[in-house]
Design a protein around this motif. Structure first.
Motif, mmCIF file in Angstrom:
data_model
loop_
_atom_site.group_PDB
_atom_site.id
_atom_site.type_symbol
_atom_site.label_atom_id
_atom_site.label_comp_id
_atom_site.label_asym_id
_atom_site.label_seq_id
_atom_site.Cartn_x
_atom_site.Cartn_y
_atom_site.Cartn_z
ATOM 1 N N ARG A 132 42.402 56.711 -47.058
ATOM 2 C CA ARG A 132 43.667 56.868 -46.352
ATOM 3 C C ARG A 132 44.010 55.519 -45.737
ATOM 4 N NH1 ARG A 132 45.861 59.589 -40.997
ATOM 5 N NH2 ARG A 132 44.276 58.391 -39.937
ATOM 6 N N ALA A 133 45.302 55.254 -45.598
ATOM 7 C CA ALA A 133 45.752 54.024 -44.950
ATOM 8 C C ALA A 133 46.676 54.389 -43.800
ATOM 9 C CB ALA A 133 46.483 53.127 -45.936
ATOM 10 N N VAL A 134 46.617 53.577 -42.750
ATOM 11 C CA VAL A 134 47.505 53.743 -41.604
ATOM 12 C C VAL A 134 48.151 52.401 -41.292
ATOM 13 C CG1 VAL A 134 46.167 55.650 -40.618
ATOM 14 C CG2 VAL A 134 45.675 53.300 -39.900
ATOM 15 N N THR A 135 49.251 52.459 -40.579
ATOM 16 C CA THR A 135 49.898 51.254 -40.064
ATOM 17 C C THR A 135 50.729 51.642 -38.860
ATOM 18 O OG1 THR A 135 51.107 49.244 -40.680
ATOM 19 C CG2 THR A 135 52.012 51.337 -41.490
ATOM 20 N N TRP A 136 50.907 50.702 -37.950
ATOM 21 C CA TRP A 136 51.696 50.920 -36.743
ATOM 22 C C TRP A 136 53.016 50.170 -36.861
ATOM 23 C CZ3 TRP A 136 50.373 54.197 -32.893
ATOM 24 C CH2 TRP A 136 49.046 54.621 -32.831
ATOM 25 N N LEU A 137 54.090 50.750 -36.294
ATOM 26 C CA LEU A 137 55.370 50.069 -36.247
ATOM 27 C C LEU A 137 56.107 50.477 -34.985
ATOM 28 C CD1 LEU A 137 58.052 51.744 -38.333
ATOM 29 C CD2 LEU A 137 55.719 52.405 -38.713
ATOM 30 N N PRO A 138 57.024 49.641 -34.507
ATOM 31 C CA PRO A 138 57.798 50.014 -33.324
ATOM 32 C C PRO A 138 58.541 51.326 -33.565
ATOM 33 C CG PRO A 138 58.091 47.687 -33.789
ATOM 34 C CD PRO A 138 57.343 48.287 -34.959
ATOM 35 N N SER A 139 58.546 52.188 -32.565
ATOM 36 C CA SER A 139 59.167 53.508 -32.714
ATOM 37 C C SER A 139 60.659 53.415 -32.984
ATOM 38 C CB SER A 139 58.909 54.357 -31.473
ATOM 39 O OG SER A 139 59.478 53.732 -30.327
ATOM 40 N N THR A 140 61.275 52.292 -32.648
ATOM 41 C CA THR A 140 62.714 52.122 -32.859
ATOM 42 C C THR A 140 63.054 51.458 -34.186
ATOM 43 O OG1 THR A 140 62.628 50.018 -31.673
ATOM 44 C CG2 THR A 140 63.178 51.991 -30.375
ATOM 45 N N LYS A 173 56.826 50.647 -27.646
ATOM 46 C CA LYS A 173 56.285 51.927 -28.097
ATOM 47 C C LYS A 173 56.146 51.874 -29.610
ATOM 48 C CE LYS A 173 58.129 54.586 -24.283
ATOM 49 N NZ LYS A 173 58.996 55.675 -23.858
ATOM 50 N N GLN A 174 55.022 52.356 -30.117
ATOM 51 C CA GLN A 174 54.767 52.352 -31.554
ATOM 52 C C GLN A 174 54.375 53.744 -32.033
ATOM 53 O OE1 GLN A 174 51.680 49.278 -31.951
ATOM 54 N NE2 GLN A 174 53.230 47.989 -32.916
ATOM 55 N N VAL A 175 54.650 53.993 -33.313
ATOM 56 C CA VAL A 175 54.203 55.208 -33.986
ATOM 57 C C VAL A 175 53.319 54.787 -35.160
ATOM 58 C CG1 VAL A 175 56.206 56.586 -33.334
ATOM 59 C CG2 VAL A 175 56.244 55.313 -35.469
ATOM 60 N N ARG A 176 52.399 55.666 -35.517
ATOM 61 C CA ARG A 176 51.506 55.361 -36.628
ATOM 62 C C ARG A 176 51.922 56.180 -37.844
ATOM 63 N NH1 ARG A 176 45.384 56.469 -35.496
ATOM 64 N NH2 ARG A 176 46.005 58.579 -36.084
ATOM 65 N N LEU A 177 51.981 55.497 -38.983
ATOM 66 C CA LEU A 177 52.253 56.148 -40.261
ATOM 67 C C LEU A 177 50.974 56.129 -41.072
ATOM 68 C CD1 LEU A 177 55.697 54.588 -41.276
ATOM 69 C CD2 LEU A 177 55.255 56.536 -39.799
ATOM 70 N N HIS A 178 50.890 57.041 -42.027
ATOM 71 C CA HIS A 178 49.703 57.100 -42.883
ATOM 72 C C HIS A 178 50.116 57.456 -44.305
ATOM 73 C CE1 HIS A 178 49.194 61.566 -43.454
ATOM 74 N NE2 HIS A 178 50.169 61.498 -42.580
ATOM 75 N N THR A 179 49.200 57.191 -45.241
ATOM 76 C CA THR A 179 49.393 57.596 -46.623
ATOM 77 C C THR A 179 48.032 57.857 -47.252
ATOM 78 O OG1 THR A 179 50.600 57.100 -48.678
ATOM 79 C CG2 THR A 179 49.365 55.288 -47.696
#
Length: 189
Positions: A132-140, A173-179
């Protein structure tokens, strides 16, 4: 007669790429954080300082699975990405990899460099046996979130807030995405 295509590719970064990576990083950060960081902080970013850090990082990665990839147009670095084991407390550093950084020169976006980098990151993480991979990005950052969603990434419910200046005056603020990197789609599970 066929139309000529641009000479574009992605490869693992070499030590000689440090200055070019630093130049892209500073330019991208100045664009990305223009509305967030004070102008004097952005102006004080020196590509030479960043290059020295990149040289050290490329010469001696902290983990054998840390990789730096560069997107090239001919021989010019147009973007870069950094992959490695995920380090969040709720992730498994054996099974979960992370795209730690993904930057494209703002003057060369929407030319496929980001897509090639994301694909190369997934292939690199898969080759390093991450599931699995994750990454963080700004919530906006709806543009980047949409771009990653089209590539098969989705929010996993994790979020955090970063203190960019260390004094609490600039928070992001950041959210994490995954794949899923296993290559199986939902119909095959």
């Amino acid at each position: 007669m066929s139309n000529p295509s641009a000479d574009v590719s992605v490869r693992v970064a070499w030590g000689e790429d440090a200055a070019a990576i630093a130049a892209v990083q500073v330019k991208a950060w100045r664009s990305e954080y223009a509305a967030t960081l004070p102008a004097e902080v952005l102006a004080s970013m020196d590509p030479a300082d960043f290059a020295a850090a990149w040289e050290a990082s490329l010469a001696r990665p902290k983990d054998a699975r840390n990789r730096v990839l560069v997107a090239l147009e001919r021989a010019t670095v147009r973007g870069f990405a950094v992959t490695g084991p995920a380090s969040d407390p709720d992730t498994d550093p054996v099974a979960d990899g992370e795209i730690l950084e993904l930057s494209v020169d703002p003057d060369h976006t929407r030319q496929g460099h980001g897509s090639r980098l994301v694909q190369a990151c997934a292939e690199t993480l898969r080759a390093d046996r991450f599931e699995r991979a994750v990454t963080w990005l700004p919530s906006t950052d709806d543009v980047r979130r949409g771009f990653l969603a089209e590539a098969g990434w989705a929010p996993d419910g994790a979020h955090r807030e970063l203190d960019l200046t260390g004094d609490g005056s600039v928070r992001v603020k950041q959210v994490r995405l995954h794949t899923d990197l296993s290559g199986l789609d939902a119909s095959q599970v």
